[in-house]
Design a protein around this motif. Structure first.
Motif, PDB file in Angstrom:
ATOM      1  N   HIS A  81       0.983  -1.078  -0.342  1.00 27.99           N
ATOM      2  CA  HIS A  81      -0.024   0.322   0.414  1.00 27.99           C
ATOM      3  C   HIS A  81       1.045   1.532  -0.300  1.00 27.99           C
ATOM      4  CE1 HIS A  81      -4.178  -2.310  -0.175  1.00 27.99           C
ATOM      5  NE2 HIS A  81      -3.492  -2.733   1.587  1.00 27.99           N
ATOM      6  N   ARG A  82       2.299   1.234   0.448  1.00 29.55           N
ATOM      7  CA  ARG A  82       3.239   2.268   0.583  1.00 29.55           C
ATOM      8  C   ARG A  82       3.617   2.818  -0.946  1.00 29.55           C
ATOM      9  NH1 ARG A  82       6.723   0.418   4.881  1.00 29.55           N
ATOM     10  NH2 ARG A  82       5.287  -0.619   6.554  1.00 29.55           N
ATOM     11  N   LYS A  83       3.621   1.414  -1.218  1.00 31.59           N
ATOM     12  CA  LYS A  83       4.554   1.781  -2.803  1.00 31.59           C
ATOM     13  C   LYS A  83       3.558   2.090  -3.879  1.00 31.59           C
ATOM     14  CE  LYS A  83       6.602  -1.492  -6.161  1.00 31.59           C
ATOM     15  NZ  LYS A  83       7.819  -2.320  -6.399  1.00 31.59           N
ATOM     16  N   LYS A  84       2.332   1.509  -3.818  1.00 34.27           N
ATOM     17  CA  LYS A  84       1.680   2.470  -4.085  1.00 34.27           C
ATOM     18  C   LYS A  84       0.895   3.795  -4.035  1.00 34.27           C
ATOM     19  CE  LYS A  84      -0.401  -1.284  -7.251  1.00 34.27           C
ATOM     20  NZ  LYS A  84      -0.478  -0.763  -8.392  1.00 34.27           N
ATOM     21  N   GLN A  85       0.988   4.056  -3.187  1.00 35.32           N
ATOM     22  CA  GLN A  85       1.055   5.682  -2.518  1.00 35.32           C
ATOM     23  C   GLN A  85       1.920   6.665  -3.197  1.00 35.32           C
ATOM     24  OE1 GLN A  85      -2.419   6.243  -0.876  1.00 35.32           O
ATOM     25  NE2 GLN A  85      -1.923   8.370  -1.530  1.00 35.32           N
ATOM     26  N   ARG A  86       3.115   6.106  -3.210  1.00 33.63           N
ATOM     27  CA  ARG A  86       4.134   6.334  -3.667  1.00 33.63           C
ATOM     28  C   ARG A  86       3.726   6.755  -4.997  1.00 33.63           C
ATOM     29  NH1 ARG A  86       7.625   3.543   0.106  1.00 33.63           N
ATOM     30  NH2 ARG A  86       7.806   1.946  -1.879  1.00 33.63           N
ATOM     31  N   GLU A  87       3.239   5.823  -5.834  1.00 32.26           N
ATOM     32  CA  GLU A  87       3.041   5.521  -7.376  1.00 32.26           C
ATOM     33  C   GLU A  87       2.187   6.686  -7.403  1.00 32.26           C
ATOM     34  OE1 GLU A  87       2.598   1.706  -8.016  1.00 32.26           O
ATOM     35  OE2 GLU A  87       4.969   1.299  -8.251  1.00 32.26           O
ATOM     36  N   LEU A  88       1.037   6.710  -6.878  1.00 34.21           N
ATOM     37  CA  LEU A  88       0.415   7.648  -6.938  1.00 34.21           C
ATOM     38  C   LEU A  88       0.261   9.362  -6.381  1.00 34.21           C
ATOM     39  CD1 LEU A  88      -2.905   5.670  -5.600  1.00 34.21           C
ATOM     40  CD2 LEU A  88      -2.625   6.465  -7.702  1.00 34.21           C
ATOM     41  N   ASP A  89       1.292   9.648  -5.808  1.00 32.86           N
ATOM     42  CA  ASP A  89       1.153  11.107  -5.599  1.00 32.86           C
ATOM     43  C   ASP A  89       2.380  11.178  -6.526  1.00 32.86           C
ATOM     44  OD1 ASP A  89       0.348  10.380  -2.915  1.00 32.86           O
ATOM     45  OD2 ASP A  89       2.050  10.403  -1.772  1.00 32.86           O
ATOM     46  N   ALA A  91       2.626  10.418  -9.572  1.00 34.18           N
ATOM     47  CA  ALA A  91       1.666  10.369 -10.867  1.00 34.18           C
ATOM     48  C   ALA A  91       0.779  12.036 -10.713  1.00 34.18           C
ATOM     49  CB  ALA A  91       0.823   9.209 -11.607  1.00 34.18           C
ATOM     50  N   SER A  92       0.468  11.873 -10.069  1.00 31.70           N
ATOM     51  CA  SER A  92      -0.635  12.855  -9.232  1.00 31.70           C
ATOM     52  C   SER A  92       1.208  14.381  -9.217  1.00 31.70           C
ATOM     53  CB  SER A  92      -0.919  13.257  -7.891  1.00 31.70           C
ATOM     54  OG  SER A  92       0.087  13.148  -7.061  1.00 31.70           O
ATOM     55  N   ARG A  93       1.839  14.250  -9.396  1.00 32.59           N
ATOM     56  CA  ARG A  93       2.666  15.386  -9.066  1.00 32.59           C
ATOM     57  C   ARG A  93       2.726  15.511 -10.526  1.00 32.59           C
ATOM     58  NH1 ARG A  93       4.790  13.027  -4.880  1.00 32.59           N
ATOM     59  NH2 ARG A  93       6.434  11.970  -5.876  1.00 32.59           N
TER      60      ARG A  93
END
Length: 133
Positions: A81-89, A91-93
């Motif tokens: 979940h931490r890795k997925k959240q980092r990827e989403l962050d 991508a949003s940046r």
């Protein structure tokens, strides 16, 4: 594709194994040497009845062997979940730079393809500024 599969199966089914002399081999060769017996195992020499002292030593060894795993399913799931959240962050940046630029809006009437070009050249829009579109 089905024809290719049928031909392959037919070819493999009719295949014959040839020996060194060129004659077909009917059966698989058997190993010529005898298989050696297995070496004796140290645990087989132990008596079946164990003393109380030996049982406590075995219990201690079992306790060490059954210790808690260093990585649990919960830890793996949290890391995922931490890795997925980092990827989403990330991508949003990455997408934020494009979204922050103002969108250009056309003012006035839409120019038709056959209307004169608004630049004043006298040509039709499709031959002048509309040619690249």
């Amino acid at each position: 594709m089905l024809k290719f599969q049928e031909d392959t199966v037919r070819f493999l089914f009719r295949m014959q194994i040839l020996g060194p002399d060129g004659q077909p081999v009917d059966a698989a060769p058997r190993p010529s040497r005898a298989v050696p017996p297995a070496p004796p195992v140290a645990s087989s020499a132990r008596p079946l009845m164990l003393e109380a002292a030996e049982l406590s030593v075995l219990d201690e060894e079992a306790a060490v062997a059954t210790r808690q795993a260093s990585t649990t399913i919960d830890a793996l799931e949290k890391e995922f979940h931490r890795k997925k959240q980092r990827e989403l962050d990330a991508a949003s940046r990455a997408g934020a730079g494009e979204a922050s630029q103002p969108v250009q809006r056309r003012t006035g009437e839409k120019v038709g393809r056959n209307d004169p070009c608004p630049c004043g050249s006298g040509k039709k829009y499709k031959k002048c500024h509309g040619a690249g579109k």
